[in-house]
Design an enzyme around this catalytic site. Structure first.
Site, mmCIF file in Angstrom:
data_model
loop_
_atom_site.group_PDB
_atom_site.id
_atom_site.type_symbol
_atom_site.label_atom_id
_atom_site.label_comp_id
_atom_site.label_asym_id
_atom_site.label_seq_id
_atom_site.Cartn_x
_atom_site.Cartn_y
_atom_site.Cartn_z
ATOM 1 N N CYS A 249 0.834 -1.207 0.000
ATOM 2 C CA CYS A 249 0.000 0.000 0.000
ATOM 3 C C CYS A 249 0.865 1.253 0.000
ATOM 4 O O CYS A 249 0.445 2.300 -0.481
ATOM 5 C CB CYS A 249 -0.905 0.010 1.223
ATOM 6 N N GLU A 380 -2.414 -4.257 -5.828
ATOM 7 C CA GLU A 380 -3.777 -4.669 -5.463
ATOM 8 C C GLU A 380 -4.776 -3.504 -5.582
ATOM 9 O O GLU A 380 -5.556 -3.222 -4.664
ATOM 10 C CB GLU A 380 -3.829 -5.337 -4.095
#
Ligand code: AHR
Length: 655
Positions: A249, A380
């Site tokens: 992230c 992702e």
């Protein structure tokens, strides 16, 4: 006539035998297992990056944490009844990327007989929760300073223990009226686990200070601006085939302004652009792309840098609860520049010294190319039309200019679902080389899904299992992962790469519950999961063999694999027994012409619930031994165990 018939029969038999033999083994990825480094859990600053001063550049700010400010983790000190003042200023910084610095004014240095210590006006820093100083070791201190008054100012630099005693000290004279770097070595005469560093002006005057830094002299491979040697070593010990970095992230960031921009992380450290870490702390980016690439090279791992796909994290702004609607996309008119940044990374890593970006790599001390083969685009991400459009543009630009670079695409945060499906469809449409799957699930999921990749299309994109873990650090978790890893080896013709996540976690500073390597400032606690990764990475092969083991069908508590490493010639057997009973397996090595009887066996075992702790770090550790093998033998696997048997097939004596 009969002769011809027999000849045909013999040829047919031989061909069948050959094809059966061919079917029993297959080529698999020789770089299957590597590591994924993300700056989460204080993995970089306060962790792998060996800098000991926290907030060395006075760039901490409330956007990172409400209570933070540029003077966080510093203390203003005036020992010996001295006085003066300190301020944080921004008017004349070393570099616009590094705007804050401290200005110290010394009005009076107290000289009173009743004060026994060193007087002065200055600053004190406890580092990341107290510095661990080792007796007899050397520490490299540096700072940038600018004299703002007429006379030179004398600085005392000291390492101080909790009782106030100095364990190392030295002096620096600041005499330049423009920013200049000053360095000195501090030699510790005794050790302490909770030291601080003090910078004490001991003559009257005024000066600006920035980039106040302390590194152990012994960093990994003695690199300057280097890595904490013990932590880097346990990573190196795994012998990972690749390192994916810098996240996670962290890569796509919390909003567009927080995306990881690799160009901000190279060049002189005082000129790098620091920023907020999406995991709630600060990135000094002292561990930047140059240091990541160098670490890869130092440990023989291929670099896999990941860049954002020009969209931010779907959870930007903490929007977990509204279903991933926080994704922000780089405006179309900025995409040409954005794409250029991506292409520049490849030139920076591989381009000749004469190229614009290759020359920057050379300036940093690395004229030879880094031989980049892979680049990850996206992490992702939410599979929106905005993502697809930008990913496609970046992908086409890379393939247009660098057709040999393998692009790793992304398939969302879960093992299935909408993002997974759309991610795969897009990757297949574009014919992306490798697609990155992520899943954090229970041990039972890993055990039940050992056949996940058996039926994947062999003629499609390859898979990189970029993040996986089984929510726990007990032996049971590690063994479930090990069983699953044998299935990755079995499918190593299509699963090209795999890496457990997260890699590092600082005790007391974690944002993610289960991690592979725990550490504090002094010690390291290796989990059973680490040992599983270590054993698989140290025992990689490039040919997979079927039919070596026999077991009762439908026994899901036993997993195994047989690989050959064609470089060493070694045959490697891995067996995982997930049950609480002994299991017997018959092993048939007739496939191999010659095997040497004295094999090396390594066993990782214990009770199902066992885990390692800082107090008891060696509860679950692998044990090595010699084991006699023959072409056919039965092996009894003890309960809850991972067994690796490494058999030599080559030995000069026997050649
Ligand atoms: O590994 C921790 C996080 O898990 C990574 O940053 C992210 O990619 C995933 O959600």
């Amino acid at each position: 006539m009969y002769r011809v018939f027999y000849l045909v029969l013999i040829i047919t038999f031989s061909l069948n035998a050959i094809s059966q033999k061919l079917q029993t083994s297959k080529q698999i990825s020789s770089g299957l297992f590597g590591v994924f480094f993300e700056d989460i859990n204080y993995a970089a600053d306060g962790g792998l990056y060996a800098e000991m001063v926290q907030n060395r550049s006075f760039e901490y700010n409330p956007a990172e944490r409400l209570e933070w400010h540029p003077f966080s983790y510093w203390e203003y000190i005036t020992p010996g009844f001295s006085y003066g003042n300190i301020s944080i200023e921004t008017n004349y910084p070393i570099h616009p990327n590094n705007p804050h610095y401290a200005v110290l004014t010394v009005e009076h240095v107290g000289h009173y007989p009743e004060f026994k210590g060193e007087p002065g006006v200055g600053l004190k820093n406890y580092g990341f929760d107290g510095m661990v100083i080792r007796s007899g070791e050397k520490y490299c201190f540096s700072l940038f300073a600018q004299l703002l008054s007429e006379k030179p100012v004398k600085l005392l630099i000291a390492l101080q223990d909790r009782k106030g005693l100095f364990v190392a000290q030295n002096n620096i004279q600041i005499n330049s009226t423009s920013w200049q770097k000053y360095e000195t070595i501090l030699h510790a005469t005794s050790g302490c686990d909770s030291c601080s560093i003090i910078v004490l002006a001991q003559s009257e005057g005024k000066l600006a200070l920035d980039m106040i830094s302390l590194f152990p002299e012994k960093t990994f491979k003695n690199r300057q601006n280097g890595l904490r040697a013990d932590l880097a070593q346990v990573i190196a010990d795994m012998k990972p085939k690749f390192i994916r970095f810098p996240g996670g992230c962290l890569v796509h960031g919390d909003g567009l302004g927080n995306m990881y921009r690799w160009k901000n992380t190279i060049g002189p450290v005082e000129q790098r652009k620091e920023q907020r870490n999406i995991w709630g702390y600060h990135q000094s980016v002292g561990l930047g792309f140059f240091e990541y690439f160098q670490f890869c090279e130092d440990i023989g791992a291929k670099p896999l840098p990941v860049l954002p796909a020009a969209v931010s994290c779907q959870n930007s702004g903490g929007t977990w609860r509204i279903g991933g609607k926080g994704q922000k996309a780089v405006p179309m008119e900025q995409m040409p520049d954005y794409i250029q940044d991506v292409l520049d990374l490849i030139e920076w890593a591989n381009g000749p010294v004469s190229s614009k970006w290759g020359s920057k790599r050379a300036e940093a001390g690395h004229p030879e190319p880094f031989n980049l083969e892979y680049i990850g685009i996206g992490n992702e991400d939410k599979m929106t039309p905005e993502f697809a459009e930008r990913f496609t543009m970046i992908y086409n630009a890379i393939k247009g200019k660098y057709p040999n670079i393998k692009v790793v695409g992304t398939a969302g945060p879960f093992h299935s679902g909408e993002d997974f499906d759309i991610g795969w469809q897009l990757a297949q449409k574009l014919n992306v080389d490798i697609i990155d799957e992520h899943y954090y699930v229970t041990p039972e999921w890993f055990i039940a899904n050992q056949h996940r990749y058996d039926n994947y299309n062999r003629n499609s994109c390859k898979v990189y299992l970029g993040e996986y873990a089984s929510w726990g650090n007990k032996l049971w978790n590690a063994l479930a992962e090990a069983a699953y890893m044998t299935s990755l080896e079995r499918n190593g013709d299509i699963v090209a790469m795999a890496s457990y996540a997260p890699l590092l976690a600082k005790k007391g500073f974690t944002q993610w519950k289960t991690d592979m390597i725990f550490f504090d400032n002094k010690s390291i606690c290796l989990t059973p999961n680490y040992y599983v990764q270590h054993l698989f990475m140290n025992n990689q092969g490039d040919i997979y063999y079927e039919n070596i083991f026999k077991k009762e069908d439908l026994d899901t508590t036993l997993a195994f694999s047989c690989l050959k490493n064609s470089k060493s010639g070694d045959v490697i057997l891995k067996i995982v027994n997930l049950s609480d009973e002994k299991k017997t397996l018959s092993v048939d090595l007739s496939e191999f012409k010659k095997i040497l009887p004295d094999a090396e066996i390594t066993i990782l075992t214990g009770n199902r619930e066992d885990e390692n702790t800082f107090k008891n770090p060696n509860k679950v550790v692998p044990v090595k031994n010699v084991y006699r093998v023959s072409k056919k033998f039965n092996y009894i696997a003890i309960p809850f165990s991972l067994i690796i048997i490494r058999i030599k097939t080559k030995n000069d004596k026997y050649e």
